[in-house]
Design a protein around this motif. Sequence first.
Motif, PDB file in Angstrom:
ATOM      1  N   HIS A   1       0.826  -1.211   0.000  1.00 26.97           N
ATOM      2  CA  HIS A   1       0.000   0.000   0.000  1.00 26.97           C
ATOM      3  C   HIS A   1       0.865   1.269   0.000  1.00 26.97           C
ATOM      4  O   HIS A   1       0.530   2.256  -0.643  1.00 26.97           O
ATOM      5  N   ALA A   2       1.977   1.241   0.739  1.00 26.99           N
ATOM      6  CA  ALA A   2       2.870   2.407   0.762  1.00 26.99           C
ATOM      7  C   ALA A   2       3.444   2.684  -0.624  1.00 26.99           C
ATOM      8  O   ALA A   2       3.585   3.851  -1.020  1.00 26.99           O
ATOM      9  N   LEU A   3       3.766   1.617  -1.359  1.00 21.76           N
ATOM     10  CA  LEU A   3       4.344   1.783  -2.693  1.00 21.76           C
ATOM     11  C   LEU A   3       3.298   2.091  -3.751  1.00 21.76           C
ATOM     12  O   LEU A   3       3.535   2.886  -4.654  1.00 21.76           O
ATOM     13  N   ILE A   4       2.144   1.452  -3.624  1.00 16.62           N
ATOM     14  CA  ILE A   4       1.046   1.627  -4.592  1.00 16.62           C
ATOM     15  C   ILE A   4      -0.221   1.894  -3.784  1.00 16.62           C
ATOM     16  O   ILE A   4      -0.916   0.956  -3.369  1.00 16.62           O
ATOM     17  N   PRO A   5      -0.529   3.160  -3.525  1.00 17.52           N
ATOM     18  CA  PRO A   5      -1.638   3.494  -2.621  1.00 17.52           C
ATOM     19  C   PRO A   5      -2.994   2.875  -2.974  1.00 17.52           C
ATOM     20  O   PRO A   5      -3.812   2.649  -2.081  1.00 17.52           O
ATOM     21  N   ALA A   6      -3.225   2.559  -4.232  1.00 12.37           N
ATOM     22  CA  ALA A   6      -4.513   1.965  -4.614  1.00 12.37           C
ATOM     23  C   ALA A   6      -4.604   0.486  -4.229  1.00 12.37           C
ATOM     24  O   ALA A   6      -5.703  -0.073  -4.216  1.00 12.37           O
ATOM     25  N   CYS A   7      -3.488  -0.129  -3.893  1.00 11.91           N
ATOM     26  CA  CYS A   7      -3.482  -1.551  -3.511  1.00 11.91           C
ATOM     27  C   CYS A   7      -3.676  -1.716  -2.002  1.00 11.91           C
ATOM     28  O   CYS A   7      -3.152  -0.943  -1.212  1.00 11.91           O
ATOM     29  N   CYS A   8      -4.401  -2.714  -1.641  1.00  9.50           N
ATOM     30  CA  CYS A   8      -4.538  -3.125  -0.237  1.00  9.50           C
ATOM     31  C   CYS A   8      -4.912  -1.952   0.676  1.00  9.50           C
ATOM     32  O   CYS A   8      -4.320  -1.776   1.747  1.00  9.50           O
ATOM     33  N   GLU A   9      -5.878  -1.190   0.273  1.00  7.79           N
ATOM     34  CA  GLU A   9      -6.242   0.025   1.020  1.00  7.79           C
ATOM     35  C   GLU A   9      -6.673  -0.256   2.455  1.00  7.79           C
ATOM     36  O   GLU A   9      -6.405   0.548   3.341  1.00  7.79           O
ATOM     37  N   THR A  10      -7.342  -1.353   2.684  1.00  6.86           N
ATOM     38  CA  THR A  10      -7.833  -1.644   4.040  1.00  6.86           C
ATOM     39  C   THR A  10      -7.337  -2.989   4.572  1.00  6.86           C
ATOM     40  O   THR A  10      -7.710  -3.386   5.675  1.00  6.86           O
ATOM     41  N   THR A  11      -6.515  -3.671   3.815  1.00  9.20           N
ATOM     42  CA  THR A  11      -6.104  -5.031   4.182  1.00  9.20           C
ATOM     43  C   THR A  11      -5.399  -5.092   5.528  1.00  9.20           C
ATOM     44  O   THR A  11      -5.771  -5.885   6.406  1.00  9.20           O
ATOM     45  N   ALA A  12      -4.375  -4.286   5.711  1.00  8.76           N
ATOM     46  CA  ALA A  12      -3.597  -4.333   6.956  1.00  8.76           C
ATOM     47  C   ALA A  12      -4.468  -3.992   8.162  1.00  8.76           C
ATOM     48  O   ALA A  12      -4.430  -4.694   9.181  1.00  8.76           O
ATOM     49  N   SER A  13      -5.254  -2.947   8.061  1.00  7.53           N
ATOM     50  CA  SER A  13      -6.086  -2.553   9.204  1.00  7.53           C
ATOM     51  C   SER A  13      -7.150  -3.607   9.501  1.00  7.53           C
ATOM     52  O   SER A  13      -7.458  -3.881  10.662  1.00  7.53           O
ATOM     53  N   ARG A  14      -7.700  -4.238   8.465  1.00  7.11           N
ATOM     54  CA  ARG A  14      -8.683  -5.305   8.665  1.00  7.11           C
ATOM     55  C   ARG A  14      -8.051  -6.498   9.380  1.00  7.11           C
ATOM     56  O   ARG A  14      -8.644  -7.072  10.303  1.00  7.11           O
ATOM     57  N   ILE A  15      -6.835  -6.854   8.972  1.00  6.28           N
ATOM     58  CA  ILE A  15      -6.127  -7.966   9.609  1.00  6.28           C
ATOM     59  C   ILE A  15      -5.837  -7.638  11.066  1.00  6.28           C
ATOM     60  O   ILE A  15      -6.026  -8.480  11.958  1.00  6.28           O
ATOM     61  N   ILE A  16      -5.383  -6.412  11.327  1.00  7.66           N
ATOM     62  CA  ILE A  16      -5.072  -5.998  12.699  1.00  7.66           C
ATOM     63  C   ILE A  16      -6.329  -6.058  13.568  1.00  7.66           C
ATOM     64  O   ILE A  16      -6.282  -6.547  14.701  1.00  7.66           O
ATOM     65  N   ARG A  17      -7.460  -5.589  13.047  1.00  2.00           N
ATOM     66  CA  ARG A  17      -8.717  -5.666  13.816  1.00  2.00           C
ATOM     67  C   ARG A  17      -9.094  -7.116  14.112  1.00  2.00           C
ATOM     68  O   ARG A  17      -9.522  -7.454  15.215  1.00  2.00           O
ATOM     69  N   ARG A  18      -8.917  -7.993  13.124  1.00  2.00           N
ATOM     70  CA  ARG A  18      -9.238  -9.410  13.319  1.00  2.00           C
ATOM     71  C   ARG A  18      -8.320 -10.040  14.371  1.00  2.00           C
ATOM     72  O   ARG A  18      -8.780 -10.790  15.243  1.00  2.00           O
ATOM     73  N   LEU A  19      -7.036  -9.705  14.322  1.00  2.00           N
ATOM     74  CA  LEU A  19      -6.105 -10.231  15.321  1.00  2.00           C
ATOM     75  C   LEU A  19      -6.423  -9.707  16.715  1.00  2.00           C
ATOM     76  O   LEU A  19      -6.356 -10.448  17.697  1.00  2.00           O
ATOM     77  N   HIS A  20      -6.786  -8.447  16.785  1.00  4.97           N
ATOM     78  CA  HIS A  20      -7.146  -7.863  18.086  1.00  4.97           C
ATOM     79  C   HIS A  20      -8.361  -8.587  18.666  1.00  4.97           C
ATOM     80  O   HIS A  20      -8.378  -8.941  19.847  1.00  4.97           O
TER      81      HIS A  20
END
Length: 80
Positions: free
Chosen positions: A52-71
């Motif tokens: 996402h940092a390299l290509i902002p249109a990619c994986c816009e919510t993936t990391a945050s969704r994973i973090i919420r699921r892990l939490h």
Amino acid sequence: MKTTTHESNRSTFQRVFLDHPASVDESYAEHMRFALGFSGTLFVAAFAALLHALIPACCETTASRIIRRLHARIENRDAQ
């Protein structure tokens, strides 16, 4: 009372490898499996954030969704 080297080593072993897993009602192997799975999922989230940092249109919510699921998984761990 003097402790022997064997007793001291057992105490260290107990403290380092067994006390924490026991505190969350798991064996060493169960705790390792949980932690390794958690780690792998964090690697996926980190890769998604990097992408996402390299290509902002990619994986816009993936990391945050994973973090919420892990939490949620950690918070609900006692209920299992």
